[in-house]
Motif scaffolding. Structure first.
Motif, PDB file in Angstrom:
ATOM      1  N   ASP A 144     -45.655  99.447 -17.802  1.00  0.00           N
ATOM      2  CA  ASP A 144     -46.464  99.178 -16.611  1.00  0.00           C
ATOM      3  C   ASP A 144     -45.954  97.901 -15.943  1.00  0.00           C
ATOM      4  N   PRO A 145     -45.602  97.936 -14.656  1.00  0.00           N
ATOM      5  CA  PRO A 145     -45.069  96.735 -13.984  1.00  0.00           C
ATOM      6  C   PRO A 145     -45.986  95.528 -14.088  1.00  0.00           C
ATOM      7  N   ARG A 146     -47.292  95.754 -14.178  1.00  0.00           N
ATOM      8  CA  ARG A 146     -48.220  94.626 -14.274  1.00  0.00           C
ATOM      9  C   ARG A 146     -48.050  93.865 -15.581  1.00  0.00           C
ATOM     10  N   PHE A 147     -47.614  94.559 -16.638  1.00  0.00           N
ATOM     11  CA  PHE A 147     -47.413  93.879 -17.917  1.00  0.00           C
ATOM     12  C   PHE A 147     -46.270  92.881 -17.810  1.00  0.00           C
ATOM     13  N   GLY A 148     -45.130  93.308 -17.284  1.00  0.00           N
ATOM     14  CA  GLY A 148     -43.989  92.410 -17.150  1.00  0.00           C
ATOM     15  C   GLY A 148     -44.245  91.251 -16.215  1.00  0.00           C
ATOM     16  N   LYS A 149     -45.088  91.479 -15.210  1.00  0.00           N
ATOM     17  CA  LYS A 149     -45.389  90.427 -14.240  1.00  0.00           C
ATOM     18  C   LYS A 149     -46.174  89.290 -14.869  1.00  0.00           C
ATOM     19  N   HIS A 150     -47.062  89.621 -15.824  1.00  0.00           N
ATOM     20  CA  HIS A 150     -47.942  88.611 -16.412  1.00  0.00           C
ATOM     21  C   HIS A 150     -47.517  88.195 -17.822  1.00  0.00           C
ATOM     22  N   THR A 151     -46.427  88.730 -18.327  1.00  0.00           N
ATOM     23  CA  THR A 151     -45.988  88.409 -19.687  1.00  0.00           C
ATOM     24  C   THR A 151     -44.564  87.869 -19.639  1.00  0.00           C
ATOM     25  N   VAL A 152     -44.443  86.562 -19.583  1.00  0.00           N
ATOM     26  CA  VAL A 152     -43.146  85.893 -19.540  1.00  0.00           C
ATOM     27  C   VAL A 152     -43.049  84.978 -20.753  1.00  0.00           C
ATOM     28  N   LEU A 153     -42.047  85.185 -21.574  1.00  0.00           N
ATOM     29  CA  LEU A 153     -41.873  84.424 -22.806  1.00  0.00           C
ATOM     30  C   LEU A 153     -41.014  83.195 -22.540  1.00  0.00           C
ATOM     31  N   HIS A 154     -41.505  82.043 -22.974  1.00  0.00           N
ATOM     32  CA  HIS A 154     -40.761  80.790 -22.812  1.00  0.00           C
ATOM     33  C   HIS A 154     -40.136  80.435 -24.165  1.00  0.00           C
ATOM     34  N   VAL A 155     -38.823  80.476 -24.226  1.00  0.00           N
ATOM     35  CA  VAL A 155     -38.097  80.308 -25.484  1.00  0.00           C
ATOM     36  C   VAL A 155     -37.348  78.987 -25.472  1.00  0.00           C
ATOM     37  N   SER A 156     -37.500  78.221 -26.555  1.00  0.00           N
ATOM     38  CA  SER A 156     -36.767  76.969 -26.728  1.00  0.00           C
ATOM     39  C   SER A 156     -35.597  77.207 -27.664  1.00  0.00           C
ATOM     40  N   TYR A 157     -34.375  77.082 -27.152  1.00  0.00           N
ATOM     41  CA  TYR A 157     -33.191  77.340 -27.973  1.00  0.00           C
ATOM     42  C   TYR A 157     -32.740  76.135 -28.774  1.00  0.00           C
ATOM     43  N   GLY A 158     -33.164  74.938 -28.396  1.00  0.00           N
ATOM     44  CA  GLY A 158     -32.751  73.751 -29.123  1.00  0.00           C
ATOM     45  C   GLY A 158     -33.323  72.500 -28.487  1.00  0.00           C
ATOM     46  N   PRO A 159     -33.239  71.361 -29.209  1.00  0.00           N
ATOM     47  CA  PRO A 159     -33.808  70.106 -28.678  1.00  0.00           C
ATOM     48  C   PRO A 159     -33.116  69.617 -27.418  1.00  0.00           C
ATOM     49  N   ASP A 160     -31.871  70.008 -27.208  1.00  0.00           N
ATOM     50  CA  ASP A 160     -31.118  69.544 -26.052  1.00  0.00           C
ATOM     51  C   ASP A 160     -31.229  70.484 -24.858  1.00  0.00           C
ATOM     52  N   GLN A 161     -31.984  71.552 -25.019  1.00  0.00           N
ATOM     53  CA  GLN A 161     -32.129  72.526 -23.952  1.00  0.00           C
ATOM     54  C   GLN A 161     -33.599  72.694 -23.596  1.00  0.00           C
ATOM     55  N   GLY A 162     -33.848  72.879 -22.322  1.00  0.00           N
ATOM     56  CA  GLY A 162     -35.205  73.164 -21.899  1.00  0.00           C
ATOM     57  C   GLY A 162     -35.559  74.598 -22.193  1.00  0.00           C
ATOM     58  N   PRO A 163     -36.860  74.953 -22.122  1.00  0.00           N
ATOM     59  CA  PRO A 163     -37.269  76.331 -22.381  1.00  0.00           C
ATOM     60  C   PRO A 163     -36.702  77.291 -21.348  1.00  0.00           C
ATOM     61  N   VAL A 164     -36.360  78.477 -21.823  1.00  0.00           N
ATOM     62  CA  VAL A 164     -35.824  79.541 -20.974  1.00  0.00           C
ATOM     63  C   VAL A 164     -36.887  80.618 -20.841  1.00  0.00           C
ATOM     64  N   SER A 165     -37.180  81.032 -19.624  1.00  0.00           N
ATOM     65  CA  SER A 165     -38.198  82.050 -19.376  1.00  0.00           C
ATOM     66  C   SER A 165     -37.558  83.432 -19.401  1.00  0.00           C
ATOM     67  N   LEU A 166     -38.157  84.341 -20.192  1.00  0.00           N
ATOM     68  CA  LEU A 166     -37.637  85.695 -20.331  1.00  0.00           C
ATOM     69  C   LEU A 166     -38.740  86.707 -20.063  1.00  0.00           C
ATOM     70  N   THR A 167     -38.441  87.696 -19.237  1.00  0.00           N
ATOM     71  CA  THR A 167     -39.348  88.831 -19.086  1.00  0.00           C
ATOM     72  C   THR A 167     -39.216  89.711 -20.326  1.00  0.00           C
ATOM     73  N   PRO A 168     -40.140  90.655 -20.546  1.00  0.00           N
ATOM     74  CA  PRO A 168     -39.991  91.556 -21.696  1.00  0.00           C
ATOM     75  C   PRO A 168     -38.638  92.269 -21.725  1.00  0.00           C
ATOM     76  N   THR A 169     -38.167  92.730 -20.583  1.00  0.00           N
ATOM     77  CA  THR A 169     -36.876  93.428 -20.541  1.00  0.00           C
ATOM     78  C   THR A 169     -35.741  92.485 -20.900  1.00  0.00           C
ATOM     79  N   GLU A 170     -35.795  91.247 -20.398  1.00  0.00           N
ATOM     80  CA  GLU A 170     -34.740  90.275 -20.710  1.00  0.00           C
ATOM     81  C   GLU A 170     -34.768  89.895 -22.187  1.00  0.00           C
ATOM     82  N   ALA A 171     -35.954  89.765 -22.765  1.00  0.00           N
ATOM     83  CA  ALA A 171     -36.046  89.454 -24.187  1.00  0.00           C
ATOM     84  C   ALA A 171     -35.484  90.604 -25.022  1.00  0.00           C
ATOM     85  N   HIS A 172     -35.782  91.830 -24.631  1.00  0.00           N
ATOM     86  CA  HIS A 172     -35.258  93.007 -25.342  1.00  0.00           C
ATOM     87  C   HIS A 172     -33.734  93.036 -25.264  1.00  0.00           C
TER      88      HIS A 172
END
Length: 247
Positions: A11-39
């Motif tokens: 459902d497009p509404r799920f991806g619109k409201h569900t964005v995962l913020h991932v921290s890859y390391g102390p020297d990098q800021g969080p990266v925002s990923l949609t469900p499709t990008e995380a997959h």
């Protein structure tokens, strides 16, 4: 269950409201990923181990603290682990003749039950969840494969009361898990004049459990739509016996 989760995430509404913020390391800021990008980051050709570990850590952490009405982070976790569990469900169905939807439901239920206790800092956090889900599904399927309906419940009761009377049978192969509820007849000349015992099969208990799980995740309607209604099986027996008059 897997089909219902996939339909919900699509459902497009799920991806619109569900964005995962991932921290890859102390020297990098969080990266925002949609469900499709995380997959894609988990299963794509360019996936690398540090990135994969960070995504699993943060999606598990988000699912553990999920208090959203639709359990969106738990739904995201389920959707992301589905590719790693689908093969197990197919193997269970092929080897033990258990419906794949039953194996899927057992894995989902176990995964959500074990989720709060997982240490997200563990390098094998996702492995622990997957192992628990797969093991539970195999155990459930083996117990279902050993179960079959009895036509003569008196024989079952006699066997449990006097197990030595049937030593030629492998009793552990014939026993069935069940839940019993008993109620006494109401007093007075009117009303029910027999003791009532309702015996519920293990399959029905599991069905109720999965139904409650689907309702908890907001998937009740989707699960009902994806259920194979052409398959029927006996789920219990209701036995009524006349109440013997006392002399």
């Amino acid at each position: 269950m897997f089909a219902a989760v996939a339909a919900h995430v699509a459902d497009p509404r799920f991806g619109k409201h569900t964005v995962l913020h991932v921290s890859y390391g102390p020297d990098q800021g969080p990266v925002s990923l949609t469900p499709t990008e995380a997959h894609q980051a988990l299963y794509g050709d360019l996936a690398d181990e540090p990135q994969v570990s960070a995504i699993w850590r943060d999606v598990i952490r988000a699912a553990q603290s999920d208090n959203t009405p639709g359990r969106q982070w738990q739904m995201l976790l389920l959707w992301l682990v589905m590719p790693r569990l689908a093969g197990t469900a197919r193997r269970i169905a092929r080897r033990l003749r258990v419906g794949p939807q039953d194996a899927e439901g057992e894995m989902v239920a176990t995964l959500l039950e074990r989720l709060p206790a997982i240490d997200t800092e563990s390098p094998d956090a996702i492995g622990q969840l997957l192992h628990a889900a797969r093991s539970s599904a195999w155990n459930y399927a083996r117990s279902e494969a050993r179960s079959f309906p009895y036509a003569d419940m008196e024989t079952v009761a006699a066997r449990h009361a006097c197990p030595e009377a049937d030593d030629s049978q492998e009793n552990d192969e014939n026993d069935i898990d069940h839940v019993e509820w008993e109620t006494a007849p109401p007093p007075g000349p009117a009303g029910l004049r027999a003791s009532l015992r309702v015996t519920v099969s293990a399959a029905q208990v599991e069905g109720e459990r999965l139904g409650a799980l689907a309702k908890h995740l907001g998937l009740h309607d989707m699960v009902r739509q994806t259920h194979h209604r052409s398959r029927r099986r006996r789920v219990g027996t209701l036995s009524l016996r006349p109440l013997r008059r006392r002399p």
